[in-house]
Scaffold this active site. Structure first.
Site, PDB file in Angstrom:
ATOM      1  N   ASN A  33       0.874  -1.183   0.000  1.00 36.80           N
ATOM      2  CA  ASN A  33       0.000   0.000   0.000  1.00 36.80           C
ATOM      3  C   ASN A  33       0.905   1.225   0.000  1.00 36.80           C
ATOM      4  O   ASN A  33       1.473   1.574   1.027  1.00 36.80           O
ATOM      5  CB  ASN A  33      -0.891  -0.031   1.254  1.00 36.80           C
ATOM      6  CG  ASN A  33      -1.687   1.258   1.425  1.00 36.80           C
ATOM      7  OD1 ASN A  33      -1.837   2.038   0.483  1.00 36.80           O
ATOM      8  ND2 ASN A  33      -2.205   1.476   2.631  1.00 36.80           N
ATOM      9  N   TRP A  34       1.014   1.844  -1.154  1.00 44.44           N
ATOM     10  CA  TRP A  34       1.915   3.003  -1.256  1.00 44.44           C
ATOM     11  C   TRP A  34       1.366   4.243  -0.556  1.00 44.44           C
ATOM     12  O   TRP A  34       2.075   5.217  -0.395  1.00 44.44           O
ATOM     13  CB  TRP A  34       2.153   3.349  -2.729  1.00 44.44           C
ATOM     14  CG  TRP A  34       3.073   2.411  -3.446  1.00 44.44           C
ATOM     15  CD1 TRP A  34       3.610   1.249  -2.974  1.00 44.44           C
ATOM     16  CD2 TRP A  34       3.580   2.571  -4.784  1.00 44.44           C
ATOM     17  NE1 TRP A  34       4.412   0.671  -3.928  1.00 44.44           N
ATOM     18  CE2 TRP A  34       4.402   1.464  -5.047  1.00 44.44           C
ATOM     19  CE3 TRP A  34       3.398   3.522  -5.776  1.00 44.44           C
ATOM     20  CZ2 TRP A  34       5.057   1.291  -6.269  1.00 44.44           C
ATOM     21  CZ3 TRP A  34       4.041   3.360  -6.994  1.00 44.44           C
ATOM     22  CH2 TRP A  34       4.877   2.252  -7.230  1.00 44.44           C
ATOM     23  N   LYS A  35       0.089   4.231  -0.228  1.00 43.98           N
ATOM     24  CA  LYS A  35      -0.572   5.430   0.307  1.00 43.98           C
ATOM     25  C   LYS A  35      -0.362   6.591  -0.668  1.00 43.98           C
ATOM     26  O   LYS A  35      -0.229   6.370  -1.872  1.00 43.98           O
ATOM     27  CB  LYS A  35      -0.062   5.746   1.716  1.00 43.98           C
ATOM     28  CG  LYS A  35      -0.054   4.516   2.626  1.00 43.98           C
ATOM     29  CD  LYS A  35       0.102   4.858   4.065  1.00 43.98           C
ATOM     30  CE  LYS A  35       0.265   3.586   4.869  1.00 43.98           C
ATOM     31  NZ  LYS A  35       0.061   3.766   6.290  1.00 43.98           N
TER      32      LYS A  35
ATOM     33  N   HIS B  48      -9.499   1.285   4.979  1.00 41.88           N
ATOM     34  CA  HIS B  48      -8.219   1.461   5.671  1.00 41.88           C
ATOM     35  C   HIS B  48      -8.447   2.405   6.857  1.00 41.88           C
ATOM     36  O   HIS B  48      -9.245   3.338   6.782  1.00 41.88           O
ATOM     37  CB  HIS B  48      -7.181   2.037   4.703  1.00 41.88           C
ATOM     38  CG  HIS B  48      -5.794   2.015   5.279  1.00 41.88           C
ATOM     39  ND1 HIS B  48      -5.357   2.951   6.173  1.00 41.88           N
ATOM     40  CD2 HIS B  48      -4.762   1.152   5.094  1.00 41.88           C
ATOM     41  CE1 HIS B  48      -4.111   2.667   6.524  1.00 41.88           C
ATOM     42  NE2 HIS B  48      -3.724   1.579   5.879  1.00 41.88           N
TER      43      HIS B  48
ATOM     44  N   GLY C 203       2.651  -1.221   4.338  1.00 45.38           N
ATOM     45  CA  GLY C 203       2.677   0.194   3.994  1.00 45.38           C
ATOM     46  C   GLY C 203       4.097   0.669   3.716  1.00 45.38           C
ATOM     47  O   GLY C 203       4.628   0.509   2.618  1.00 45.38           O
ATOM     48  N   GLY C 204       4.739   1.216   4.729  1.00 46.44           N
ATOM     49  CA  GLY C 204       6.049   1.845   4.557  1.00 46.44           C
ATOM     50  C   GLY C 204       7.071   0.974   3.839  1.00 46.44           C
ATOM     51  O   GLY C 204       7.792   1.450   2.945  1.00 46.44           O
TER      52      GLY C 204
ATOM     53  N   GLY D 198       2.344   2.095  10.807  1.00 48.15           N
ATOM     54  CA  GLY D 198       3.339   3.166  10.736  1.00 48.15           C
ATOM     55  C   GLY D 198       4.058   3.399  12.051  1.00 48.15           C
ATOM     56  O   GLY D 198       4.738   4.410  12.228  1.00 48.15           O
TER      57      GLY D 198
ATOM     58  N   SER E  37       3.270  -2.350  10.402  1.00 49.31           N
ATOM     59  CA  SER E  37       4.724  -2.395  10.583  1.00 49.31           C
ATOM     60  C   SER E  37       5.336  -3.749  10.218  1.00 49.31           C
ATOM     61  O   SER E  37       6.222  -4.245  10.924  1.00 49.31           O
ATOM     62  CB  SER E  37       5.098  -1.992  12.010  1.00 49.31           C
ATOM     63  OG  SER E  37       4.688  -0.665  12.262  1.00 49.31           O
TER      64      SER E  37
ATOM     65  N   GLU F  39      -6.859   4.808   7.943  1.00 49.49           N
ATOM     66  CA  GLU F  39      -6.653   6.231   7.637  1.00 49.49           C
ATOM     67  C   GLU F  39      -7.913   6.820   6.995  1.00 49.49           C
ATOM     68  O   GLU F  39      -8.279   7.965   7.257  1.00 49.49           O
ATOM     69  CB  GLU F  39      -5.422   6.399   6.733  1.00 49.49           C
ATOM     70  CG  GLU F  39      -4.136   6.137   7.512  1.00 49.49           C
ATOM     71  CD  GLU F  39      -2.977   5.672   6.673  1.00 49.49           C
ATOM     72  OE1 GLU F  39      -3.028   5.748   5.436  1.00 49.49           O
ATOM     73  OE2 GLU F  39      -1.992   5.198   7.281  1.00 49.49           O
TER      74      GLU F  39
ATOM     75  N   GLU G 251      -5.648  -4.988  10.754  1.00 46.42           N
ATOM     76  CA  GLU G 251      -4.648  -3.935  10.931  1.00 46.42           C
ATOM     77  C   GLU G 251      -4.908  -3.199  12.244  1.00 46.42           C
ATOM     78  O   GLU G 251      -5.728  -2.257  12.277  1.00 46.42           O
ATOM     79  CB  GLU G 251      -4.707  -2.941   9.775  1.00 46.42           C
ATOM     80  CG  GLU G 251      -4.373  -3.547   8.429  1.00 46.42           C
ATOM     81  CD  GLU G 251      -3.708  -2.522   7.521  1.00 46.42           C
ATOM     82  OE1 GLU G 251      -2.596  -2.774   7.070  1.00 46.42           O
ATOM     83  OE2 GLU G 251      -4.307  -1.462   7.287  1.00 46.42           O
TER      84      GLU G 251
HETATM   85  C1  PEP Z   1      -0.810   0.164   6.063  1.00 46.69           C
HETATM   86  O1  PEP Z   1      -0.735   1.269   5.569  1.00 46.69           O
HETATM   87  O2  PEP Z   1      -1.780  -0.542   5.817  1.00 46.69           O
HETATM   88  C2  PEP Z   1       0.269  -0.305   6.911  1.00 46.69           C
HETATM   89  C3  PEP Z   1       0.155  -1.469   7.474  1.00 46.69           C
HETATM   90  O3  PEP Z   1       1.349   0.541   7.074  1.00 46.69           O
HETATM   91  P1  PEP Z   1       2.768   0.168   7.724  1.00 46.69           P
HETATM   92  O4  PEP Z   1       3.214  -1.135   7.109  1.00 46.69           O
HETATM   93  O5  PEP Z   1       3.663   1.297   7.343  1.00 46.69           O
HETATM   94  O6  PEP Z   1       2.573   0.026   9.188  1.00 46.69           O
END
Ligand code: PEP
Length: 244
Positions: free
Chosen positions: A8-10, A88, A225-226, A166, A204, A90, A160
């Site tokens: 997930n590049w966001k 999500h 994500g990251g 994050g 994470s 966010e 999640e």
């Molecule tokens: C996400 O954005 O769904 C996520 C899990 O981010 P991260 O891996 O950065 O925690």
């Protein structure tokens, strides 16, 4: 069933940096790889990385019409999107999407032949209050109510925990095992034939913890994500998921 690793590049990227990242994503056997990019880059990813599945990060609940700024599931299909993330945390927190809206988005995606990855998970306050499955149960119930039992088996779920996204630190193996097992049991109790329904973990996920997470029962992949913005890290996570 192979595990699914979804990046997930966001709201990150640009034409030039995407080029480098996408070129470094090569298929790994024994794992299903997916990259969910911002809408403007769907065409770039479609053309540059045809061997890796393509997805979006949100979708309209409406099929077409006067909904300025929205993107329909049929439009995503035009760009070969096979998956779309819905709900999500966010989007729930920053854009006030409630459980019913998320459910309608999941239905819109399925109707257009796009598999929704429905995100569920609790905040730290909810966990501390012992309400993890109350919260997730309400999120799941809304989706089940709209989709019905048969269609529910055709989605992907992503657990999640909001507090792990994050954060640099994932949920512990015990916490992940507990919630994934509880979600499976929740589905079974309601008659959902969840044999092929994948439950991803997100929060994470990194090369350092991926193998441990993928070894947990009922963890059928990851939403990343990251680390999906760093080619070596995303590839290492995909390799950790292969043939597990
Ligand atoms: C996400 O954005 O769904 C996520 C899990 O981010 P991260 O891996 O950065 O925690």
């Amino acid at each position: 069933m192979d595990k699914l690793v979804a990046g997930n590049w966001k709201m990150n990227g640009g034409l030039a940096s995407n080029r480098l990242l996408l070129d470094a994503f090569t298929p790994v056997s024994g794992v299903d790889m997916l990259v969910c990019v911002p809408y403007p880059y769907l065409s770039q990813a479609q053309q540059r990385t045809p061997s890796i599945a393509l997805g979006a990060q949100d979708v309209s609940e409406f099929p077409a019409g006067a909904y300025t700024g929205e993107v329909s599931a049929a439009m995503l299909r035009d760009f070969d999107c096979t998956f779309v993330i819905v709900g999500h945390s966010e989007r729930r927190a920053l854009f006030h999407e409630d459980n019913a809206t998320v459910a309608r988005k999941a239905a819109a995606a399925l109707a257009a032949g796009v598999t929704p990855i429905v995100c569920v998970g609790e905040t730290l306050a909810e966990r501390d209050a012992g309400r993890v499955m109350d919260v997730i149960g309400a999120q799941l119930s809304a989706v089940l109510e709209v989709l019905g039992v048969a269609a529910m088996a055709r989605i992907v779920l992503a657990y999640e925990p909001v507090w792990a996204i994050g954060a640099g630190r994932s949920a512990s193996a015990e916490q992940v095992a507990g919630v994934h097992g509880a979600i499976r049991a929740w589905l079974a109790t309601r008659g959902v034939d969840a044999g092929t329904l994948r439950i991803l973990y997100g929060g994470s996920v990194k090369p350092q913890n991926a193998a441990e997470l993928f070894a947990i029962q009922h963890v059928d992949g990851a939403l990343v994500g990251g680390a999906s913005l760093v080619a070596d890290d995303f590839m290492a996570i995909c390799r950790a998921a292969a043939h597990r």
